[in-house]
Design a protein around this motif. Structure first.
Motif, mmCIF file in Angstrom:
data_model
loop_
_atom_site.group_PDB
_atom_site.id
_atom_site.type_symbol
_atom_site.label_atom_id
_atom_site.label_comp_id
_atom_site.label_asym_id
_atom_site.label_seq_id
_atom_site.Cartn_x
_atom_site.Cartn_y
_atom_site.Cartn_z
ATOM 1 N N ALA A 1 0.829 -1.204 0.000
ATOM 2 C CA ALA A 1 0.000 0.000 0.000
ATOM 3 C C ALA A 1 0.868 1.261 0.000
ATOM 4 O O ALA A 1 0.520 2.267 -0.630
ATOM 5 C CB ALA A 1 -0.928 -0.010 1.207
ATOM 6 N N LYS A 2 1.984 1.230 0.690
ATOM 7 C CA LYS A 2 2.892 2.387 0.731
ATOM 8 C C LYS A 2 3.477 2.667 -0.650
ATOM 9 O O LYS A 2 3.528 3.826 -1.099
ATOM 10 C CB LYS A 2 4.023 2.135 1.728
ATOM 11 N N ALA A 3 3.923 1.615 -1.328
ATOM 12 C CA ALA A 3 4.471 1.786 -2.681
ATOM 13 C C ALA A 3 3.413 2.312 -3.631
ATOM 14 O O ALA A 3 3.683 3.170 -4.478
ATOM 15 C CB ALA A 3 5.024 0.455 -3.187
ATOM 16 N N HIS A 4 2.199 1.796 -3.510
ATOM 17 C CA HIS A 4 1.122 2.240 -4.396
ATOM 18 C C HIS A 4 0.731 3.687 -4.106
ATOM 19 O O HIS A 4 0.462 4.462 -5.022
ATOM 20 C CB HIS A 4 -0.085 1.312 -4.241
ATOM 21 N N HIS A 5 0.692 4.050 -2.838
ATOM 22 C CA HIS A 5 0.358 5.423 -2.455
ATOM 23 C C HIS A 5 1.404 6.392 -3.006
ATOM 24 O O HIS A 5 1.063 7.396 -3.648
ATOM 25 C CB HIS A 5 0.274 5.523 -0.930
ATOM 26 N N ASP A 6 2.676 6.099 -2.782
ATOM 27 C CA ASP A 6 3.747 6.966 -3.272
ATOM 28 C C ASP A 6 3.828 6.954 -4.791
ATOM 29 O O ASP A 6 4.218 7.947 -5.417
ATOM 30 C CB ASP A 6 5.090 6.530 -2.694
ATOM 31 N N GLY A 7 3.485 5.819 -5.390
ATOM 32 C CA GLY A 7 3.550 5.695 -6.844
ATOM 33 C C GLY A 7 2.604 6.632 -7.569
ATOM 34 O O GLY A 7 2.845 6.984 -8.731
ATOM 35 N N ILE A 8 1.529 7.044 -6.926
ATOM 36 C CA ILE A 8 0.606 7.988 -7.552
ATOM 37 C C ILE A 8 1.309 9.308 -7.843
ATOM 38 O O ILE A 8 1.156 9.892 -8.920
ATOM 39 C CB ILE A 8 -0.638 8.187 -6.663
ATOM 40 N N LYS A 9 2.090 9.770 -6.899
ATOM 41 C CA LYS A 9 2.883 10.990 -7.126
ATOM 42 C C LYS A 9 3.903 10.764 -8.239
ATOM 43 O O LYS A 9 4.100 11.628 -9.109
ATOM 44 C CB LYS A 9 3.601 11.400 -5.845
ATOM 45 N N ALA A 10 4.537 9.580 -8.237
ATOM 46 C CA ALA A 10 5.560 9.287 -9.241
ATOM 47 C C ALA A 10 4.982 9.337 -10.648
ATOM 48 O O ALA A 10 5.576 9.935 -11.553
ATOM 49 C CB ALA A 10 6.180 7.917 -8.966
ATOM 50 N N PHE A 11 3.818 8.723 -10.857
ATOM 51 C CA PHE A 11 3.301 8.677 -12.225
ATOM 52 C C PHE A 11 2.578 9.950 -12.642
ATOM 53 O O PHE A 11 2.429 10.223 -13.834
ATOM 54 C CB PHE A 11 2.450 7.429 -12.476
ATOM 55 N N SER A 12 2.135 10.749 -11.681
ATOM 56 C CA SER A 12 1.360 11.931 -12.045
ATOM 57 C C SER A 12 2.146 13.228 -12.044
ATOM 58 O O SER A 12 1.841 14.147 -12.813
ATOM 59 C CB SER A 12 0.160 12.081 -11.103
ATOM 60 N N GLU A 13 3.172 13.321 -11.192
ATOM 61 C CA GLU A 13 3.849 14.597 -11.005
ATOM 62 C C GLU A 13 5.280 14.628 -11.523
ATOM 63 O O GLU A 13 5.970 15.652 -11.375
ATOM 64 C CB GLU A 13 3.829 14.973 -9.523
ATOM 65 N N THR A 14 5.745 13.549 -12.123
ATOM 66 C CA THR A 14 7.109 13.525 -12.653
ATOM 67 C C THR A 14 7.129 14.100 -14.064
ATOM 68 O O THR A 14 6.509 13.541 -14.971
ATOM 69 C CB THR A 14 7.670 12.095 -12.682
ATOM 70 N N ASP A 15 7.817 15.206 -14.239
ATOM 71 C CA ASP A 15 7.934 15.829 -15.559
ATOM 72 C C ASP A 15 9.049 15.130 -16.338
ATOM 73 O O ASP A 15 10.222 15.187 -15.954
ATOM 74 C CB ASP A 15 8.240 17.322 -15.416
ATOM 75 N N GLN A 16 8.681 14.464 -17.415
ATOM 76 C CA GLN A 16 9.655 13.690 -18.188
ATOM 77 C C GLN A 16 9.909 14.290 -19.570
ATOM 78 O O GLN A 16 10.341 13.597 -20.495
ATOM 79 C CB GLN A 16 9.188 12.237 -18.293
ATOM 80 N N THR A 17 9.683 15.577 -19.674
ATOM 81 C CA THR A 17 9.945 16.270 -20.934
ATOM 82 C C THR A 17 11.382 16.068 -21.393
ATOM 83 O O THR A 17 11.643 15.729 -22.559
ATOM 84 C CB THR A 17 9.644 17.774 -20.787
#
Length: 278
Positions: free
Chosen positions: A195-211
């Motif tokens: 659950a911790k990995a999944h919770h933190d993963g939301i920030k990783a996939f939504s807020e990481t700028d990969q331009t």
């Protein structure tokens, strides 16, 4: 089980099937799933003589449920550790959703600089950036992702049933053929992880700028996206990503949703194999 250990002591589970001297194809799964999500593609590539590899991201599936490192930098570094341990060269890296972000960062920061990557594929992938910001006004409001976090914290088991039963595969669309086994397999994979990995993963996939990751990639890169993707809208992802890639090719699928690699595997597998052989 086959595992490698990262520099920060995290045990990562992986599958490695096929001839060791064959061209390797590495599959990167989406949030909150596991390498099992690629079984159909791994079998298809294996039947064509490729070596196929897939890992469970840290905190997901059978990998260690560690407290820290659930961000795109660690995800990519973990892949680099795996690629070095298996000495993968001339590899094709294929990522779905969050896994597409992992591919983009790995290829840009490790794979190409180390000369290990031949091609890349982004399937319904999150880059360049999902969340709405001043520089990305077309993105999704942060409240959308806050809602994900709240639902996960309140009742992860129910949330992980509702997502695949609804928007992930498009089973909420009128006339859709609901596949109960697919829903249950999504739930099974999700509930294996932390659950911790999944919770933190939301920030990783939504807020990481990969331009900058996309701009740095020079190997041939195929971008595949469903035009009815309710999870990662095509306008926010693929249509922007293709404009940043130096050597990219875009293919879109009318009516296909986010989970097209599973419920439209016959079409996706043929396109993936054609790109690999091109």
């Amino acid at each position: 089980m086959s595992t490698i250990t990262t520099d920060d002591g995290v045990e990562i589970f992986y599958k490695d099937w096929g001839p060791r001297d064959a061209q390797p194809v590495v599959f990167h799964h989406g949030w909150p799933l596991s390498s099992d999500d690629w079984d159909g593609q791994m079998l298809a590539f294996l039947s064509q003589g490729y070596r196929v590899i897939a890992h469970d991201r840290r905190g997901h599936g059978r990998s260690a449920q560690v407290y820290e490192g659930h961000d795109m930098d660690h995800y990519a570094a973990d892949v680099a550790t795996l690629a070095r341990a298996l000495d993968l060269r001339d590899a094709i890296h294929i990522g779905h959703s969050t896994g597409g972000g992992e591919v983009a960062r790995y290829v840009a920061r490790f794979g190409e600089p180390e000369g290990r990557v031949a091609k890349a594929v982004l399937v319904a992938a999150v880059p360049p950036l999902m969340v709405k910001t001043a520089s990305n006004p077309e993105g999704l409001p942060i409240e959308v992702f806050d809602g994900f976090r709240a639902a996960l914290a309140a009742n992860r088991a129910q949330f992980f049933r509702d997502v695949p039963a609804g928007p992930f595969y498009g089973f909420n669309r009128p006339g859709a053929t609901v596949q109960e086994g697919v829903i249950q397999n999504w739930w099974r994979q999700g509930m294996m992880g932390s659950a911790k990995a999944h919770h933190d993963g939301i920030k990783a996939f939504s807020e990481t700028d990969q331009t900058e990751d996309l701009k740095a990639i020079s190997v041939p890169t195929l971008v595949l996206h469903g035009e009815d993707d309710q999870i990662v809208p095509i306008a926010d992802a693929a249509l922007k990503a293709i404009g940043l890639l130096r050597n990219g090719k875009l293919k879109t699928y009318p009516g296909y949703g986010h989970g097209m690699l599973t419920i439209n595997a016959d079409v996706l597998n043929a396109d993936l194999l054609a790109f690999a052989k091109s």
